[in-house]
Design an enzyme around this catalytic site. Structure first.
Site, mmCIF file in Angstrom:
data_model
loop_
_atom_site.group_PDB
_atom_site.id
_atom_site.type_symbol
_atom_site.label_atom_id
_atom_site.label_comp_id
_atom_site.label_asym_id
_atom_site.label_seq_id
_atom_site.Cartn_x
_atom_site.Cartn_y
_atom_site.Cartn_z
ATOM 1 N N GLY A 239 0.985 -1.184 0.073
ATOM 2 C CA GLY A 239 0.112 -0.094 0.315
ATOM 3 C C GLY A 239 0.910 1.260 0.134
ATOM 4 O O GLY A 239 2.126 1.187 -0.093
ATOM 5 N N HIS B 195 1.661 3.055 2.476
ATOM 6 C CA HIS B 195 2.440 3.265 3.527
ATOM 7 C C HIS B 195 3.502 2.078 3.725
ATOM 8 O O HIS B 195 4.352 2.205 4.628
ATOM 9 C CB HIS B 195 1.720 3.255 5.083
ATOM 10 C CG HIS B 195 0.660 4.326 4.917
ATOM 11 N ND1 HIS B 195 0.879 5.803 4.473
ATOM 12 C CD2 HIS B 195 -0.626 4.256 4.996
ATOM 13 C CE1 HIS B 195 -0.212 6.353 4.516
ATOM 14 N NE2 HIS B 195 -1.215 5.354 4.741
ATOM 15 N N ASP C 236 -9.766 3.299 8.624
ATOM 16 C CA ASP C 236 -9.724 2.706 7.358
ATOM 17 C C ASP C 236 -9.879 1.240 7.372
ATOM 18 O O ASP C 236 -9.509 0.318 6.997
ATOM 19 C CB ASP C 236 -8.139 2.707 6.992
ATOM 20 C CG ASP C 236 -7.722 2.833 5.531
ATOM 21 O OD1 ASP C 236 -8.826 3.013 4.649
ATOM 22 O OD2 ASP C 236 -6.940 2.408 5.001
#
Length: 364
Positions: free
Chosen positions: A25, A27, A141
């Site tokens: 992702g 991050h 999230d």
């Protein structure tokens, strides 16, 4: 939580080879690792960009959050590695990948009973977050990509890089958080609006608008996704948003058109599916005060599953099951029933009873 040597992680992941990459992702990236003991783990490291910047804030936040949560419905943090300028998270390995892949890419979509149980498990995970003391945790999230499935088809919530803490006094006073309070709390992080398009609460436009109802909205979107098999946001469809598509159908009582057509909906699951849609509709309400708390949701889903899913007598008489092996263990006034079936199509139905530890009265 154990400290792990960087060299051991390199060996376990074959130096973070692409063949071991199982998720990525904005991050970070996640790799499958096999420790010297033979144990399979998932190793999370910061993305290349963040690593070059020396920014481990998301990993630090995830460590802090996971260290304060105890729940069987949340992916377990096993250890941390902080050597050679690297910070790595060692987590339990979830053999069946993400719910996103299970719903949208798997050769065999999950059965309806499995969907219902996984929805309840995710609800329980959120409940564990919102009950953390002294500061409840808001995930921010919640989405199918952040729900992972283990080898027994149990769903667990993952990825706490965006999670924040909220002083409970503020939550009880209107359930809204002020940005100043977020910044002054020692254990919290800056609550700049964040999330994923399609799941993010439209009311969450400023830091001061963050609340537990933000997670509730995202969970409602996820419920719609579980029932329909449709992505939260799909530009190939019209309308692209699952909410814009689903809400008119729910209001017009055309819910049959919403069920995932890839899997036949059994009669004993129709009421459960309808209830999941009703809960979802309340969760995604544009009026935050009309959204239920996660405690209400868990109670409602649990009650529905215990009431409908599974009359044990009917289950054992079902002609769909070819063979049954079951053990009855009496404890006080309850009986725990464990069943195993050889019929693949119905496997999740009886496993769900085991997973949720449904209780039936003596004599059934």
């Amino acid at each position: 939580m154990e400290k792990t040597r960087y060299r051991d992680i390199e060996i376990a992941t074959q130096c973070f080879s692409m063949e071991r990459l199982i998720g990525k992702g904005s991050h970070g990236r996640v790799y499958k690792g096999v420790l010297e003991s033979g144990k399979h783990v998932a190793v999370k490291k910061a993305s290349t960009g963040l690593h070059l910047l020396g920014d481990n804030s998301k990993l630090d936040n995830e460590i802090q959050m996971l260290s304060s949560i105890k729940s069987q419905h949340i992916v377990n943090l096993l250890g941390v590695c902080q050597e050679s300028g690297h910070k790595l998270l060692v987590m339990e390995f979830m053999a069946n990948g993400s719910m996103e892949k299970l719903l949208h890419s798997a050769p065999e979509p999950p059965t309806w009973s499995s969907r219902a149980v996984m929805a309840l498990q995710i609800g329980m995970a959120i409940q564990a977050l919102h009950k953390v003391t002294p500061y409840p945790i808001i995930h921010r999230d919640i989405k199918s990509a952040n729900v992972l499935i283990d080898s027994q088809r149990n769903a667990k919530l993952a990825d706490f890089g965006l999670a924040v803490r909220a002083p409970p006094a503020l939550l009880s006073a209107g359930d809204l958080l002020g940005c100043d309070h977020i910044h002054t709390s020692r254990d919290s992080v800056e609550a700049v609006p964040a999330g994923t398009i399609g799941y993010i609460d439209p009311c969450y436009t400023t830091p001061g608008k963050l609340s537990t109802k933000t997670d509730i909205f995202s969970f409602g979107v996820l419920l719609l996704e579980i029932v329909s098999g449709r992505r939260a946001m799909d530009i190939a469809l019209e309308p692209a948003s699952i909410i814009e598509w689903a809400m008119p159908l729910i209001e017009q009582k055309r819910v049959k058109e919403m069920y995932d057509s890839r899997v036949v909906l059994p009669n004993n699951m129709k009421r459960v599916a309808r209830r999941m849609l009703k809960v979802a509709a309340r969760c995604v309400s544009s009026k935050e005060e009309e959204r239920p708390s996660i405690g209400e949701i868990v109670t409602e889903l649990t009650s529905e599953l215990q009431h409908r899913q599974f009359s044990v007598r009917g289950l054992l008489r079902s002609s769909l099951w070819r063979r049954h092996y079951y053990t009855v263990i009496k404890r006080k006034r309850t009986t725990t029933l464990t069943c195993e079936s050889e019929q693949k199509g119905e496997e999740d139905a009886q496993l769900s009873i085991f997973r949720m530890r449904c209780k039936v009265s003596d004599g059934n």
